[in-house]
Scaffold this motif. Structure first.
Motif, PDB file in Angstrom:
ATOM      1  N   GLN A 365       0.825  -1.202   0.000  1.00 34.71           N
ATOM      2  CA  GLN A 365       0.000   0.000   0.000  1.00 34.71           C
ATOM      3  C   GLN A 365       0.863   1.258   0.000  1.00 34.71           C
ATOM      4  O   GLN A 365       0.530   2.257  -0.650  1.00 34.71           O
ATOM      5  N   ALA A 366       1.975   1.189   0.723  1.00 36.45           N
ATOM      6  CA  ALA A 366       2.880   2.343   0.749  1.00 36.45           C
ATOM      7  C   ALA A 366       3.395   2.656  -0.652  1.00 36.45           C
ATOM      8  O   ALA A 366       3.440   3.826  -1.066  1.00 36.45           O
ATOM      9  N   MET A 367       3.761   1.631  -1.393  1.00 34.57           N
ATOM     10  CA  MET A 367       4.245   1.848  -2.757  1.00 34.57           C
ATOM     11  C   MET A 367       3.138   2.408  -3.643  1.00 34.57           C
ATOM     12  O   MET A 367       3.371   3.311  -4.460  1.00 34.57           O
ATOM     13  N   TYR A 368       1.924   1.901  -3.469  1.00 30.72           N
ATOM     14  CA  TYR A 368       0.788   2.372  -4.277  1.00 30.72           C
ATOM     15  C   TYR A 368       0.505   3.847  -3.985  1.00 30.72           C
ATOM     16  O   TYR A 368       0.337   4.656  -4.913  1.00 30.72           O
ATOM     17  N   HIS A 369       0.429   4.197  -2.707  1.00 27.40           N
ATOM     18  CA  HIS A 369       0.112   5.578  -2.351  1.00 27.40           C
ATOM     19  C   HIS A 369       1.289   6.517  -2.626  1.00 27.40           C
ATOM     20  O   HIS A 369       1.078   7.702  -2.894  1.00 27.40           O
ATOM     21  N   PHE A 370       2.489   5.990  -2.582  1.00 28.07           N
ATOM     22  CA  PHE A 370       3.665   6.787  -2.943  1.00 28.07           C
ATOM     23  C   PHE A 370       3.608   7.152  -4.424  1.00 28.07           C
ATOM     24  O   PHE A 370       3.819   8.307  -4.804  1.00 28.07           O
ATOM     25  N   VAL A 406       7.825   4.597 -10.885  1.00 26.00           N
ATOM     26  CA  VAL A 406       7.875   3.237 -10.363  1.00 26.00           C
ATOM     27  C   VAL A 406       9.289   2.878  -9.901  1.00 26.00           C
ATOM     28  O   VAL A 406       9.473   2.083  -8.981  1.00 26.00           O
ATOM     29  N   THR A 407      10.298   3.488 -10.501  1.00 30.30           N
ATOM     30  CA  THR A 407      11.687   3.270 -10.074  1.00 30.30           C
ATOM     31  C   THR A 407      11.882   3.706  -8.627  1.00 30.30           C
ATOM     32  O   THR A 407      12.474   2.975  -7.818  1.00 30.30           O
ATOM     33  N   PRO A 517       1.283  -0.572 -16.092  1.00 30.19           N
ATOM     34  CA  PRO A 517       2.092  -1.451 -16.948  1.00 30.19           C
ATOM     35  C   PRO A 517       3.519  -1.681 -16.445  1.00 30.19           C
ATOM     36  O   PRO A 517       4.163  -2.644 -16.858  1.00 30.19           O
ATOM     37  N   PHE A 518       3.993  -0.820 -15.545  1.00 26.22           N
ATOM     38  CA  PHE A 518       5.368  -0.931 -15.053  1.00 26.22           C
ATOM     39  C   PHE A 518       5.436  -1.551 -13.661  1.00 26.22           C
ATOM     40  O   PHE A 518       6.520  -1.727 -13.104  1.00 26.22           O
ATOM     41  N   CYS A 519       4.266  -1.862 -13.078  1.00 20.70           N
ATOM     42  CA  CYS A 519       4.211  -2.305 -11.684  1.00 20.70           C
ATOM     43  C   CYS A 519       3.995  -3.806 -11.565  1.00 20.70           C
ATOM     44  O   CYS A 519       3.352  -4.430 -12.420  1.00 20.70           O
TER      45      CYS A 519
END
Length: 537
Positions: A365-370, A406-407, A517-519
């Motif tokens: 979730q942290a990555m998504y919200h980031f 995404v990087t 597409p990059f996740c």
């Protein structure tokens, strides 16, 4: 040529050896004196220099370019944020800017970025005005002794009086900020807004550190407690990033730009560039008290007939600013380095009143919200906005990211897992309904929630899952009313809340389509649910 020190740097490599006078490494007092003599500004009653930046009172994102060359062609995430600029056009424009500065006074300052010496870069900044050079003194790291014979790694030339000809020069309009990674140069013209200087180098570091060094560069503030427990705060303008990190009970590492290496957080800068709209000593004492002689106030207004700043007056802009060196904050860390964080806070001012005031996020979730980088502008803050307007800015700083967002999220996720960091989403916006119906969450409650997270008081309480955003909401928090913690319970009509939560979830999902597409699937699966209105319980 008038000399400001016993020796001056050789500026022939910049074609600036034709400048009338070169003022090298002037002190803040000398720069204030020069600015006053040149009528660039006036002194406020605190002793701070107050200036107007002219036509532009903020950054101009559509006029920020990156030179398309061998270094950047296959690495930069080209598009609306990173706009291509031809190398020959850059060279021609450089010649025109340096010709414009010939015969004029210029101010030169050698400084650096990155408090961690392992990632340190030297910077030479040439400015047309004294106030811009004062800004550079405050915001970048200051060498104890400047060596005029040294060759800096990066150079910035800022000439606000030069206006480009778009038809000839390849710019969109007369102002521009162009980064050239091959020549290691930033060329700024047509704008006196100092933030272009600061964010130019931030963009450079956002390319160099993640791409070359595998260091996560971050648009965040950071502080540390008495036990060395570091916390970092991400958030877009207006969410409280500077305010909440300036905590009298914790030491400030920095208020805006940091790197996260293997085991340390380090500040990129040597100062702060704080928004000062509605600033009061009661609400933000550290920032208020940092405004003293040598500080730089931008685009403020005075109380009529005085030199006292009226911080609530936004006739010129809502983006009123103050720049000052980090040591103006009495408990700032020096050098500005801390351990890897134990807590990360994502700040959002949700003007729809949907998101919980505090919730705990998984790594996914942290990555998504980031990547999402959500906040909402409220009605009346910009022309044409009559209701809350969702804003998404990847990694809470999309305008400064040369690489695919995404990087950066991948680096963040790896570090969260490695260091077992707790991640919190904090809504500093509205509750009980959207802007115009509900109320802004009290700053005292937000501070109490952050204090509880930092002290571990939220580790062992009961949590409930938000049915749409899947966020884990604590059911109790010291010094915060229990009914505030679940946003649905604060609305007069829970069914209306469900509908609006659904609407906001759809905005998240729509925005994320460009990154999906990059996740990896684990990040995509952290998206909110979309449910039928009226069925959420």
């Amino acid at each position: 040529m008038r000399r400001s020190t016993t020796s001056l740097p050789d500026l022939s490599y910049l074609k600036l050896d034709r400048a009338r006078n070169v003022f090298f490494q002037l002190t803040p007092a000398e720069l204030v004196d020069e600015a006053l003599q040149r009528k660039e500004g006036v002194l406020a009653d605190t002793g701070a220099l107050a200036i107007d930046t002219g036509e532009f009172t903020g950054r101009s994102p559509k006029d920020r370019f990156i030179v398309d060359d061998e270094i950047t062609h296959d690495t930069v995430w080209w598009g609306k944020v990173n706009i291509k600029f031809d190398a020959p056009k850059f060279d021609a424009l450089f010649d025109k800017v340096t010709a414009y500065l010939a015969g004029k006074d210029v101010f030169v300052r050698d400084s650096s970025a990155c408090a961690n010496e392992k990632y340190h870069i030297d910077i030479r900044v040439v400015t047309e005005t004294a106030y811009q050079n004062l800004f550079v003194h405050h915001l970048f790291l200051r060498p104890e002794v400047a060596d005029p014979d040294a060759t800096p790694e990066w150079t910035i030339i800022a000439a606000p009086g030069f206006k480009a000809d778009p038809a000839i020069d390849g710019t969109r309009q007369h102002n521009f900020s162009i980064i050239n990674f091959t020549k290691k140069m930033i060329l700024i013209g047509g704008t006196g807004y100092t933030g272009e200087i600061k964010k130019g180098i931030f963009s450079v570091l956002n390319f160099i550190l993640p791409h070359d060094k595998k260091v996560l560069s971050m648009h965040c503030s950071a502080n540390t407690g008495v036990k060395g427990d570091t916390a970092i705060f991400f958030g877009l303008s207006g969410t409280g990033k500077t305010t909440l990190s300036a905590d009298p009970d914790r030491s400030l590492i920095g208020d805006d730009e940091h790197g996260w290496s293997d085991y340390t957080i380090f500040n990129f800068e040597g100062g702060c560039y704080a928004k000062c709209i509605d600033l009061t000593q009661e609400r933000e004492p550290q920032i208020f008290n940092a405004i003293k002689f040598g500080s730089l106030l931008e685009n403020i207004n005075f109380i009529k007939g005085t030199r006292t700043v009226n911080f609530s007056n936004i006739d010129k802009t809502e983006n009123t600013r103050v720049a000052y060196p980090l040591h103006n904050i009495h408990n700032a860390v020096s050098p500005s380095i801390g351990d890897s964080p134990k807590n990360i806070f994502f700040l959002t001012a949700d003007a729809f009143g949907i998101l919980p005031p505090v919730s705990k996020l998984s790594a996914e979730q942290a990555m998504y919200h980031f990547i999402s980088g959500y906040t909402a502008k409220v009605a009346g803050t910009e022309a044409g906005i009559t209701e809350p307007n969702a804003t998404f800015s990847a990694c809470f700083g999309e305008a400064f990211l040369p690489l695919n967002p995404v990087t950066y999220a991948g680096l963040l996720g790896n570090k969260i897992r490695k260091h077992k960091v707790k991640v919190w989403l904090i809504n500093t916006g509205w509750t009980g309904g959207p802007y115009g119906t509900g109320n802004r969450i009290k700053l005292s409650y937000t501070r109490a929630m952050i204090a509880a997270a930092l002290s571990g008081q939220l580790d062992n309480v009961n949590y409930a899952e938000h049915p749409v955003f899947n966020l884990m909401m604590p059911q109790t928090c010291p010094n915060v009313p229990d009914n505030l913690l679940n946003p649905r319970s604060t609305w007069a009509n829970p069914n209306t809340y469900d509908e609006r939560a659904n609407d906001l979830a759809l905005l998240f999902i729509k925005n994320f389509e460009q990154y999906a597409p990059f996740c990896k699937a684990e990040i995509i699966n952290a998206a909110p649910n979309v449910v039928e209105s009226g069925l959420v319980t």
